[in-house]
Design a protein around this motif. Structure first.
Motif, PDB file in Angstrom:
ATOM      1  N   LEU A 159       0.841  -1.191   0.000  1.00 39.35           N
ATOM      2  CA  LEU A 159       0.000   0.000   0.000  1.00 39.35           C
ATOM      3  C   LEU A 159       0.876   1.241   0.000  1.00 39.35           C
ATOM      4  O   LEU A 159       1.892   1.322   0.722  1.00 39.35           O
ATOM      5  CB  LEU A 159      -0.920   0.035   1.222  1.00 39.35           C
ATOM      6  CG  LEU A 159      -2.022  -1.033   1.332  1.00 39.35           C
ATOM      7  CD1 LEU A 159      -1.493  -2.309   1.958  1.00 39.35           C
ATOM      8  CD2 LEU A 159      -3.196  -0.493   2.157  1.00 39.35           C
ATOM      9  N   LEU A 160       0.459   2.212  -0.804  1.00 37.81           N
ATOM     10  CA  LEU A 160       1.074   3.535  -0.822  1.00 37.81           C
ATOM     11  C   LEU A 160      -0.029   4.557  -0.596  1.00 37.81           C
ATOM     12  O   LEU A 160      -1.005   4.600  -1.358  1.00 37.81           O
ATOM     13  CB  LEU A 160       1.773   3.807  -2.160  1.00 37.81           C
ATOM     14  CG  LEU A 160       3.041   3.009  -2.448  1.00 37.81           C
ATOM     15  CD1 LEU A 160       3.542   3.267  -3.858  1.00 37.81           C
ATOM     16  CD2 LEU A 160       4.137   3.350  -1.437  1.00 37.81           C
ATOM     17  N   ALA A 161       0.118   5.318   0.483  1.00 36.38           N
ATOM     18  CA  ALA A 161      -0.895   6.322   0.840  1.00 36.38           C
ATOM     19  C   ALA A 161      -2.263   5.666   0.987  1.00 36.38           C
ATOM     20  O   ALA A 161      -3.272   6.137   0.429  1.00 36.38           O
ATOM     21  CB  ALA A 161      -0.935   7.453  -0.184  1.00 36.38           C
ATOM     22  N   GLN A 208      -0.944   9.737 -10.884  1.00 40.64           N
ATOM     23  CA  GLN A 208      -0.249  10.794 -11.616  1.00 40.64           C
ATOM     24  C   GLN A 208       0.685  11.589 -10.720  1.00 40.64           C
ATOM     25  O   GLN A 208       1.811  11.931 -11.112  1.00 40.64           O
ATOM     26  CB  GLN A 208      -1.292  11.732 -12.270  1.00 40.64           C
ATOM     27  CG  GLN A 208      -0.681  12.782 -13.200  1.00 40.64           C
ATOM     28  CD  GLN A 208       0.007  12.159 -14.404  1.00 40.64           C
ATOM     29  OE1 GLN A 208      -0.432  11.116 -14.912  1.00 40.64           O
ATOM     30  NE2 GLN A 208       1.100  12.785 -14.861  1.00 40.64           N
ATOM     31  N   GLY A 209       0.233  11.882  -9.513  1.00 38.12           N
ATOM     32  CA  GLY A 209       1.093  12.654  -8.618  1.00 38.12           C
ATOM     33  C   GLY A 209       2.348  11.883  -8.220  1.00 38.12           C
ATOM     34  O   GLY A 209       3.457  12.443  -8.212  1.00 38.12           O
ATOM     35  N   LEU A 243       9.707   6.727  -0.827  1.00 40.83           N
ATOM     36  CA  LEU A 243       8.318   6.368  -0.578  1.00 40.83           C
ATOM     37  C   LEU A 243       8.270   5.438   0.628  1.00 40.83           C
ATOM     38  O   LEU A 243       9.144   4.575   0.801  1.00 40.83           O
ATOM     39  CB  LEU A 243       7.702   5.652  -1.786  1.00 40.83           C
ATOM     40  CG  LEU A 243       7.495   6.481  -3.053  1.00 40.83           C
ATOM     41  CD1 LEU A 243       6.915   5.603  -4.154  1.00 40.83           C
ATOM     42  CD2 LEU A 243       6.576   7.667  -2.792  1.00 40.83           C
ATOM     43  N   PHE A 244       7.254   5.631   1.457  1.00 36.46           N
ATOM     44  CA  PHE A 244       7.030   4.737   2.594  1.00 36.46           C
ATOM     45  C   PHE A 244       5.998   3.681   2.179  1.00 36.46           C
ATOM     46  O   PHE A 244       4.836   3.997   1.939  1.00 36.46           O
ATOM     47  CB  PHE A 244       6.546   5.517   3.818  1.00 36.46           C
ATOM     48  CG  PHE A 244       7.636   6.326   4.451  1.00 36.46           C
ATOM     49  CD1 PHE A 244       8.514   5.765   5.363  1.00 36.46           C
ATOM     50  CD2 PHE A 244       7.807   7.674   4.116  1.00 36.46           C
ATOM     51  CE1 PHE A 244       9.523   6.512   5.941  1.00 36.46           C
ATOM     52  CE2 PHE A 244       8.818   8.433   4.691  1.00 36.46           C
ATOM     53  CZ  PHE A 244       9.678   7.849   5.608  1.00 36.46           C
ATOM     54  N   LEU A 245       6.485   2.504   2.094  1.00 40.13           N
ATOM     55  CA  LEU A 245       5.674   1.387   1.621  1.00 40.13           C
ATOM     56  C   LEU A 245       5.133   0.611   2.809  1.00 40.13           C
ATOM     57  O   LEU A 245       5.877   0.251   3.725  1.00 40.13           O
ATOM     58  CB  LEU A 245       6.506   0.470   0.721  1.00 40.13           C
ATOM     59  CG  LEU A 245       5.839  -0.810   0.228  1.00 40.13           C
ATOM     60  CD1 LEU A 245       4.679  -0.492  -0.699  1.00 40.13           C
ATOM     61  CD2 LEU A 245       6.865  -1.701  -0.472  1.00 40.13           C
ATOM     62  N   PHE A 293       6.234  -1.326   7.838  1.00 41.24           N
ATOM     63  CA  PHE A 293       6.499  -0.161   6.989  1.00 41.24           C
ATOM     64  C   PHE A 293       7.980  -0.155   6.630  1.00 41.24           C
ATOM     65  O   PHE A 293       8.841  -0.422   7.470  1.00 41.24           O
ATOM     66  CB  PHE A 293       6.134   1.146   7.703  1.00 41.24           C
ATOM     67  CG  PHE A 293       4.662   1.330   7.925  1.00 41.24           C
ATOM     68  CD1 PHE A 293       3.890   2.025   6.994  1.00 41.24           C
ATOM     69  CD2 PHE A 293       4.044   0.813   9.051  1.00 41.24           C
ATOM     70  CE1 PHE A 293       2.532   2.205   7.205  1.00 41.24           C
ATOM     71  CE2 PHE A 293       2.691   0.984   9.262  1.00 41.24           C
ATOM     72  CZ  PHE A 293       1.927   1.683   8.336  1.00 41.24           C
ATOM     73  N   GLU A 294       8.267   0.186   5.375  1.00 45.24           N
ATOM     74  CA  GLU A 294       9.649   0.282   4.920  1.00 45.24           C
ATOM     75  C   GLU A 294       9.752   1.395   3.885  1.00 45.24           C
ATOM     76  O   GLU A 294       8.784   1.725   3.201  1.00 45.24           O
ATOM     77  CB  GLU A 294      10.125  -1.052   4.337  1.00 45.24           C
ATOM     78  CG  GLU A 294       9.268  -1.573   3.207  1.00 45.24           C
ATOM     79  CD  GLU A 294       9.634  -2.977   2.784  1.00 45.24           C
ATOM     80  OE1 GLU A 294      10.140  -3.734   3.647  1.00 45.24           O
ATOM     81  OE2 GLU A 294       9.413  -3.326   1.619  1.00 45.24           O
ATOM     82  N   TYR A 295      10.931   1.952   3.788  1.00 42.85           N
ATOM     83  CA  TYR A 295      11.127   3.046   2.839  1.00 42.85           C
ATOM     84  C   TYR A 295      11.923   2.543   1.631  1.00 42.85           C
ATOM     85  O   TYR A 295      12.825   1.713   1.747  1.00 42.85           O
ATOM     86  CB  TYR A 295      11.853   4.221   3.496  1.00 42.85           C
ATOM     87  CG  TYR A 295      13.237   3.910   3.987  1.00 42.85           C
ATOM     88  CD1 TYR A 295      14.353   4.099   3.159  1.00 42.85           C
ATOM     89  CD2 TYR A 295      13.452   3.446   5.277  1.00 42.85           C
ATOM     90  CE1 TYR A 295      15.626   3.814   3.609  1.00 42.85           C
ATOM     91  CE2 TYR A 295      14.727   3.155   5.736  1.00 42.85           C
ATOM     92  CZ  TYR A 295      15.812   3.353   4.894  1.00 42.85           C
ATOM     93  OH  TYR A 295      17.082   3.074   5.330  1.00 42.85           O
TER      94      TYR A 295
END
Length: 243
Positions: free
Chosen positions: A151-153, A187-188, A203-205, A227-229
């Motif tokens: 998941l992202l955001a 898009q962002g 990105l924090f995944l 969570f991982e970056y």
């Protein structure tokens, strides 16, 4: 003519002799059903007071044993009962100790690599993770299914499922390498990852892992979230542990 000295005595009949011996034996033998001989009852109908039973009737007759006979009072009965109870209790404790279900843990260890591929309308990433699965039981654990989604955001961007993982042996830890594909079509996020104005594109995944296992004739589900970056700008993500 002279007669013999014992001629006035008649020879005794052998049958009378046998009857007299039998009567003498009956007087000496205790009455049937008597312990001390004081009971006034009939003679034993089986042996007729002779102390012998007819041949061929050994399996058809019953013996009368007094209640105070030592054969009815086995020795060390309490000791044998206590030993049997102790052995049964010990076996029950051993069975509970070895077959009582214990925990199976799922622990993310590190991010091994992140491969980034730029597409015209998306950014595709392949994230490889190292995961440890620990079995604390005394029996092997079979992994039925393992699923992972990224998941992202708070948006699910990737999903993977594995069903051919090897079993985890008893009292052991097994490492597994799991790869998940993450196509980013937002898009962002695409603009952020492809922008050259940023030196670092972090990105924090969020990874949600679920594992279904089977052992001791029952199934169980284990879940873990971590969570991982990662760097989505290029292939610069170096292997690092997951905190």
């Amino acid at each position: 003519m002279v007669l013999p000295r014992n001629s006035n005595r008649t020879r005794m009949d052998p049958e009378k002799t046998k009857v007299m011996e039998k009567e003498e034996t009956l007087r000496k033998v205790q009455r049937y059903g008597s312990i001390n001989g004081s009971s006034t009852s009939d003679s034993c109908p089986t042996c007729q007071g002779t102390g012998r039973i007819p041949r061929g009737q050994q399996d058809q007759l019953l013996a009368v044993i007094p209640c105070n006979d030592v054969r009815l009072q086995p020795r060390r009965t309490k000791l044998y009962v206590c030993i049997s109870m102790a052995v049964c209790l010990l076996l029950c404790c051993l069975i509970l100790f070895f077959f009582f279900p214990r925990s199976v843990t799922l622990t993310p260890v590190s991010v091994l690599s992140v491969m980034v591929y730029f597409r015209p309308d998306s950014v595709d990433m392949e994230v490889t993770n190292l995961i440890n699965m620990t079995n604390e039981n005394f029996v092997p654990v079979q992994i039925v299914e393992f699923t992972m989604q990224g998941l992202l955001a708070q948006t699910v961007v990737g999903h993977t499922k594995l069903s051919n993982l090897t079993a985890i042996q008893s009292r052991s830890r097994q490492p597994y390498i799991v790869q998940i594909d993450l196509p980013i079509k937002d898009q962002g996020l695409n603009t952020y990852c492809k922008s050259s104005s940023f030196k670092i594109h972090t990105l924090f995944l969020q990874l949600q892992m679920t594992m279904n296992i089977s052992y001791l004739s029952h199934t169980e589900q284990i879940s873990q979230e971590v969570f991982e970056y990662i760097d989505c700008g290029n292939n610069s993500t170096t292997p690092h542990p997951v905190r």
